[in-house]
Design a protein around this motif. Sequence first.
Motif, mmCIF file in Angstrom:
data_model
loop_
_atom_site.group_PDB
_atom_site.id
_atom_site.type_symbol
_atom_site.label_atom_id
_atom_site.label_comp_id
_atom_site.label_asym_id
_atom_site.label_seq_id
_atom_site.Cartn_x
_atom_site.Cartn_y
_atom_site.Cartn_z
ATOM 1 N N GLU A 192 0.829 -1.207 0.000
ATOM 2 C CA GLU A 192 0.000 0.000 0.000
ATOM 3 C C GLU A 192 0.865 1.258 0.000
ATOM 4 O O GLU A 192 0.544 2.240 -0.687
ATOM 5 N N ALA A 193 1.954 1.235 0.780
ATOM 6 C CA ALA A 193 2.846 2.395 0.819
ATOM 7 C C ALA A 193 3.508 2.621 -0.534
ATOM 8 O O ALA A 193 3.634 3.755 -1.002
ATOM 9 N N GLU A 194 3.950 1.544 -1.181
ATOM 10 C CA GLU A 194 4.568 1.670 -2.496
ATOM 11 C C GLU A 194 3.571 2.196 -3.522
ATOM 12 O O GLU A 194 3.910 3.054 -4.356
ATOM 13 N N SER A 640 1.616 21.137 -1.504
ATOM 14 C CA SER A 640 1.813 19.697 -1.648
ATOM 15 C C SER A 640 2.417 19.121 -0.378
ATOM 16 O O SER A 640 3.230 19.754 0.282
ATOM 17 N N ASP A 641 2.008 17.882 -0.066
ATOM 18 C CA ASP A 641 2.582 17.163 1.063
ATOM 19 C C ASP A 641 3.573 16.097 0.588
ATOM 20 O O ASP A 641 4.059 15.301 1.370
ATOM 21 N N SER A 642 3.887 16.101 -0.696
ATOM 22 C CA SER A 642 4.793 15.097 -1.258
ATOM 23 C C SER A 642 6.233 15.568 -1.125
ATOM 24 O O SER A 642 6.606 16.607 -1.673
ATOM 25 N N SER A 675 10.916 8.954 -2.892
ATOM 26 C CA SER A 675 10.089 8.118 -3.758
ATOM 27 C C SER A 675 9.656 6.845 -3.055
ATOM 28 O O SER A 675 8.564 6.332 -3.315
ATOM 29 N N ALA A 676 10.511 6.335 -2.171
ATOM 30 C CA ALA A 676 10.214 5.070 -1.504
ATOM 31 C C ALA A 676 9.260 5.225 -0.327
ATOM 32 O O ALA A 676 8.511 4.293 -0.011
ATOM 33 N N ILE A 677 9.255 6.378 0.342
ATOM 34 C CA ILE A 677 8.493 6.493 1.591
ATOM 35 C C ILE A 677 7.388 7.534 1.536
ATOM 36 O O ILE A 677 6.701 7.746 2.534
ATOM 37 N N ASP A 678 7.190 8.185 0.391
ATOM 38 C CA ASP A 678 6.177 9.235 0.326
ATOM 39 C C ASP A 678 4.783 8.719 0.644
ATOM 40 O O ASP A 678 3.917 9.482 1.069
ATOM 41 N N GLY A 682 1.162 7.971 8.479
ATOM 42 C CA GLY A 682 1.619 8.161 9.846
ATOM 43 C C GLY A 682 2.890 8.957 9.976
ATOM 44 O O GLY A 682 3.329 9.237 11.092
ATOM 45 N N LEU A 683 3.536 9.306 8.847
ATOM 46 C CA LEU A 683 4.754 10.108 8.888
ATOM 47 C C LEU A 683 4.474 11.471 8.265
ATOM 48 O O LEU A 683 3.944 11.567 7.158
#
Length: 793
Positions: A192-194, A640-642, A675-678, A682-683
């Motif tokens: 789901e995170a990916e 943006s929150d990215s 790119s891996a954790i966006d 919870g973060l």
Amino acid sequence: MTDSDGAPFALADSLHADGTAPRHSPAEAAILAAGFPVEPREMPALIRRVERRLPADAEAVRAALIEVRRRGWVARLNDLANRAGRLWARRAEAEIAAGTVTELEPGEPALLAALDSAVANRLRGLGPTPEAALEAIAAELVESGSGSLSADRHAMLAREVAAAFDLEGEAAIAFIDAVSVVESRRRRELREAETAARAKRREEVQRLRAWERSLVEFRALPNLLGATEKEVLRWIGGGLIPVARRIPTRNKGQEKWEFDPKEVAALRPQVIGWREAEAPGMPTGRPASPAVAKPTRAGNAAVARVAALDRYAGHFATARALNRRITLVTGPTNSGKSHTALDRLAKSESGMALAPLRLLAHEFREALATRGVAASLSTGEERLPIPGSRHLAATVEMCPFHNPVDVALIDEAQMLGDRDRGAAWTAAIMGAPAREVFVLGAPECATLVRRIARLCDDEMDEVKLQRKNPLVAASKPVALSDLRTGDALVAFSRRDVLDLRAELVKRGRRVAVVYGALSPEVRRAEAARFRTGDADVLVATDAIGMGLNLPIRRVVFSTLRKFDGESRRELNTQEVKQIGGRAGRFGQHEEGVVAVLAGGGSPDFVKMMLNAAPEVPEDIRPQVQPDADIIAAVAAEIGSDSLFGVLARIKRAVLRPDDPNYRLADLTQAMAVASAIDGVPGLSLLDRWTYALCPVDERDNGVSRLARWAVEHGAGRPVPPPMAGRLPAPERAAREELERAEKVHKRLVAWRWLALRFELAYPARDEAEAETIRLDRWIEDVLRQQRRSKLVM
């Protein structure tokens, strides 16, 4: 024994032409007498082994034949494990299993039973509980590049772990079911995170492309502003109309300018004021006090203004409020650059010493202690506060920008040009909140430090030191056999260091080693062995180029070429001087000698590099990178929150490639982490930015590891520290096991770095510290082994 057609191989079945029997060596005779079936291809190796056992009876021949056949058994076991999908059964376990087989012709069940026993023994050593062992082996497979196990393979592994810990019946079923639930949840959360991260990245890329497609050329501006082309040109030149994007053209030195139409249209109400400001009696160009309207959100010029990287010195408000004076002290290695600065620092009421390495931060702390000053310590992975102390020794990245002190010392300023960490030196020199700032470095750093002083409007003095004793190039190459006590042999990879160590140990030399994968504690221990005479020769990478005061008589380069992360190239003058300059410690040697190993290059090249003038950097603009405040400001500006979107916009818009004062640091790894954790729930954005700054090795799957840790953190679960499990006795350690321990140690560094910033998510700090100390001691014990062992085979 059999012949080449599979028939029994007889050493004495035939006669010579004269009717006499052929004569055999004692080893051949012993093999014949034993009567065991032997394949022709096995005979040469068997004869050699029996010769070492003479006089040999049947049991000795049998033992020798088992040794010969073990290599084939290892290959067979590896094949069986691979076909069964047992990725966790390593070659090391196959070798151990083959070593326990005592039959001459074991069947597949016997071989597999031996392998099962070896694997079970290793699994038990990976953790105190079956859950911990399963976590450790699964993580190890991911770290090794094997990837995550499929659900079926994970269940198979869980069954093996249960058996290894003697779980049976309902206990085994309960364990397997429980870990299956945890693994399913983890897979779902990672997936789901990916998916969310990919969606965010796609959205941000589309947003950026849409904005770029909306840009217009100069000819559209007169109509947007209701002005003439001449007026528009003047206002662009005066900085009133922002250029959104500058695209180099084929014509050298020329650019195509593009503008954000929304941003330009928003400026139309200002046109009357601009014209009035240009009326007779008013200065031409920018109005004295223009009331410029707030730019449209998400315009690149607006983002650039918010980030203000082109006015980077202004970010350090505390430093700018002080009347600072920079003293630049340059000189080659062994010129005594730090002595005067440390004396001045020790006499001050308050101060800080900033070093490039944790090891050097410790050395600064010790140097202050010898001068009667107690200093606190702050590095990426540790804090040692001293109550009441007003002095600090720290790594450069840990510079406290808001606590004014009297004196600051910043070492190794030539790191300003480093691709990965140069921006940290820019920030430290610009932002150190001290009235006196001592900047120490090689002569090559002078141009950049002068540039920084001008950008900060700081006064600057320069002190140029010379080496205290001569540094000369050897006239001839040095053979490996000619290395003598006090020599340091320099290579440029861990593999080469260990290979050279192996060869020297085989020749009876006592060797200490230093390379980048070793912790500061192990480096210091190895340096102490060389310093005290416990080792004759030091074999090292360029890790000895900074710190580690060593009594080196002669530096010998094994090669004059190195791989710098992008290509294999010749050493430059700064590298030859910095590393070679470790030779001839003042007060211990009259001169330092720099040489090259036979076959590694030309002594004339070394001489030329030592005599060359300091190289002027190709780009004299200091590197800069965003901090948490800039990340937050840009995110708010573009809505943006990215983190990936924020970094992409910073990379694209915040600092022009042709900015006259600054250049943007490489954000490649930070963007890979983003790119891996966006998509991790919870973060917060700034939590993700902290993860992006974590020191990891991309070649060691560091980014994917951070993503797994981030998912656990975001879900509110504690992240356990990496553990090495059971370690073999140092004298039996293979090189593979040493490398694995070093990798676990580096992962612990990253874990401890995050634990200082996210205490609730990384709570097992005492456990991580204990494991770090255990690995340090074991690695040092392995490196102390001075006999030819598996490590050096």
